[in-house]
Write an enzyme that holds these catalytic residues in place. Structure first.
Site, PDB file in Angstrom:
ATOM      1  N   ARG A 135      78.332  46.143 -18.566  1.00 46.85           N
ATOM      2  CA  ARG A 135      77.567  45.713 -19.749  1.00 46.85           C
ATOM      3  C   ARG A 135      77.024  46.664 -20.787  1.00 46.85           C
ATOM      4  NH1 ARG A 135      72.293  45.786 -19.771  1.00 46.85           N
ATOM      5  NH2 ARG A 135      72.094  45.607 -17.645  1.00 46.85           N
ATOM      6  N   TYR A 171      76.305  32.219 -43.893  1.00 48.87           N
ATOM      7  CA  TYR A 171      76.474  31.376 -43.100  1.00 48.87           C
ATOM      8  C   TYR A 171      75.677  30.857 -42.206  1.00 48.87           C
ATOM      9  CZ  TYR A 171      77.920  29.961 -38.229  1.00 48.87           C
ATOM     10  OH  TYR A 171      78.044  29.162 -37.112  1.00 48.87           O
ATOM     11  N   LYS A 197      87.138  33.968 -35.460  1.00 49.27           N
ATOM     12  CA  LYS A 197      88.054  33.220 -36.956  1.00 49.27           C
ATOM     13  C   LYS A 197      89.415  33.951 -36.703  1.00 49.27           C
ATOM     14  CE  LYS A 197      84.554  30.455 -37.022  1.00 49.27           C
ATOM     15  NZ  LYS A 197      83.274  31.476 -36.928  1.00 49.27           N
ATOM     16  N   ASP A 218      79.383  40.438 -44.114  1.00 54.92           N
ATOM     17  CA  ASP A 218      80.119  39.683 -43.385  1.00 54.92           C
ATOM     18  C   ASP A 218      81.560  39.348 -43.768  1.00 54.92           C
ATOM     19  OD1 ASP A 218      81.038  37.484 -41.811  1.00 54.92           O
ATOM     20  OD2 ASP A 218      79.205  36.724 -41.415  1.00 54.92           O
TER      21      ASP A 218
HETATM   22  N1  PLP Z   1      79.963  34.160 -39.780  1.00 52.76           N
HETATM   23  C1  PLP Z   1      80.640  33.493 -40.501  1.00 52.76           C
HETATM   24  C2  PLP Z   1      81.215  33.663 -41.902  1.00 52.76           C
HETATM   25  C3  PLP Z   1      81.121  32.391 -39.637  1.00 52.76           C
HETATM   26  O1  PLP Z   1      81.797  31.464 -40.522  1.00 52.76           O
HETATM   27  C4  PLP Z   1      80.711  32.203 -38.506  1.00 52.76           C
HETATM   28  C5  PLP Z   1      80.863  30.936 -37.550  1.00 52.76           C
HETATM   29  O2  PLP Z   1      81.433  29.993 -38.236  1.00 52.76           O
HETATM   30  C6  PLP Z   1      79.734  33.319 -37.990  1.00 52.76           C
HETATM   31  C7  PLP Z   1      79.549  34.472 -38.538  1.00 52.76           C
HETATM   32  C8  PLP Z   1      79.286  33.287 -36.447  1.00 52.76           C
HETATM   33  O3  PLP Z   1      80.321  33.449 -35.535  1.00 52.76           O
HETATM   34  P1  PLP Z   1      80.637  33.016 -33.976  1.00 52.76           P
HETATM   35  O4  PLP Z   1      80.440  31.407 -34.168  1.00 52.76           O
HETATM   36  O5  PLP Z   1      81.552  33.568 -33.559  1.00 52.76           O
HETATM   37  O6  PLP Z   1      79.088  33.315 -33.372  1.00 52.76           O
END
Ligand code: PLP
Length: 400
Positions: free
Chosen positions: A59, A111, A208, A183
């Site tokens: 962990r 997001y 993704k 991001d």
């Molecule tokens: N950032 C973006 C641009 C996303 O589209 C997403 C999820 O759809 C996330 C972060 C969050 O990722 P996770 O679902 O792996 O926690």
């Protein structure tokens, strides 16, 4: 082998952590262990007291399989260090808690999960949060009211694909002793490397494109070692590590990332061109189209235009729903970045909760369909879209 040539990204990704185990396996075994045995208490104390490097407890981030993945993640963004997480949100929340406590300024649309984290959890904890939807250098400058703040940005943005000028944001952040976190999920490190453009931290939902097969949930952070070390302490205390098995799956996915992204880019460009001007399609939002408002900027800061696009169906929400429901190859599903093409209607899914008014401010209309273009044959994707649109408009060929 030289790994520092600018065109060596694919080679570096495959060869950066070649394993030598005596059996000749090019890759490491999966270390499915939570703990590590010591020969005696003296040796254990040396590691606990930091006098010798060693593995204590998974962990904490000390696991060979996870560390190997982290080397691969760092290599993707040409970063000094990488950290792996159980999800994209784990990476984002640990980064904000570690580096955003003086205040977070969000540039452009972000997001929904990140917005929820900031509004529902960070603000009540006393962290100041500002949302700058129409950000430019002046508005960002005015929002950075004290040193040590965190600028957070997503480009291309969801679902409008709006492009933010990362070099400009980095300049302003640096001037005000703020860190810039990007991001980079939508672009992927193959199409855009924010650290090279001046950003300090890059986060990914590895669920993704990095994972790429819609079969794992993970997150990533890439930055300098001092910045990742601070975040690693939060990850340890919050227990946000991913399992070694997931880490091994993700490491495997990374080896095919360049070739997958190349095909996502190519397929998306073909679909965007076919949809641009197609009867029943009011607008195509894709950074690779010269008509897209951020096309030139995307060309300057991205090396590929990506696999994500939004098409606006003429006739509004019901017509868009009919098109989505008529699709046969595209799957009606949220998420993105997998080998299979997906469709979702943002006004009914990802952006439903924010309400009509907030959607209008963001330029999100009811008729929009967001497409994650997968790796199928692009002619099949185009045929699927055109039949779905024609059928919804009543112009399709009747079945004999
Ligand atoms: N950032 C973006 C641009 C996303 O589209 C997403 C999820 O759809 C996330 C972060 C969050 O990722 P996770 O679902 O792996 O926690």
């Amino acid at each position: 082998m030289s790994t520092d040539k600018p065109n060596a990204q694919a080679t570096r990704i495959i060869h950066n952590r070649r394993h030598r185990d005596g059996f000749g396996s090019p890759y490491s075994p999966v270390y499915n262990t939570t703990t590590y045995r010591f020969p005696d208490t003296g040796a254990q104390r040396e590691v606990i007291e930091g006098r010798k490097p060693g593995y204590l407890y998974t962990r904490w981030g000390t696991n060979p399989t996870i560390q190997e993945l982290e080397q691969g993640l760092a290599a993707l963004e040409q970063a000094e260090a990488g950290l792996a997480f159980a999800s994209g949100m784990a990476a984002i929340s640990a980064t904000i808690l570690a580096h955003g406590r003086q205040g977070v300024v969000c540039v452009g649309d972000i997001y929904g999960g990140t917005q929820e984290l900031l509004v529902n959890h960070c603000q009540p904890l006393g962290i100041p949060v500002t949302f700058l939807l129409q950000a430019n250098e002046e508005t960002l400058e005015a929002s950075l009211t004290r040193p040590g703040m965190l600028v957070f940005c997503e480009t291309p943005a969801n679902p409008t694909l709006a492009i933010t000028d990362l070099r400009a944001m980095a300049r302003v952040a640096q001037k005000h002793s703020a860190l810039l976190a990007v991001d980079n999920t939508f672009a992927s490190p193959i199409n855009q490397r924010p650290l090279e453009l001046g950003a300090d931290l890059v986060v990914h939902s590895a669920t993704k494109y990095l994972g790429g097969h819609s079969d794992l949930t993970a997150g990533a952070l890439m930055a300098s070692a001092p910045l990742t070390d601070t975040v690693a302490a939060w990850r340890k205390s919050l227990g946000q590590l991913l399992s070694p098995e997931t880490a091994a799956m993700l490491s495997r996915s990374l080896r095919t990332l360049p070739v997958r992204i190349r095909q996502h880019n190519e397929n998306a460009m073909a679909v965007a061109r076919a949809m641009d001007g197609y009867p029943g399609v009011a607008r195509v939002l894709y950074p690779g189209l010269p008509s897209f408002p951020g096309h030139n900027l995307a060309g300057e800061q991205m090396s590929g235009f990506g696999g994500m696009m939004t098409i606006e169906i003429a006739g509004g929400g019901q017509m868009a729903t009919a098109v989505a429901d008529n699709l046969q190859v595209f799957l009606l599903a949220t998420s993105l970045g997998g080998v299979e093409s997906l469709v979702s209607q943002p006004s009914l899914t990802s952006h439903h909760a924010i309400g009509q008014e907030a959607r209008e401010v963001r330029g999100i209309s009811d008729g929009m369909l967001r497409l994650s273009i997968g790796l199928e044959d692009s002619t099949d994707l185009i045929a699927d879209l055109t039949q779905a649109i024609d059928k919804a408009r009543g112009t399709g060929k009747p079945h004999s």
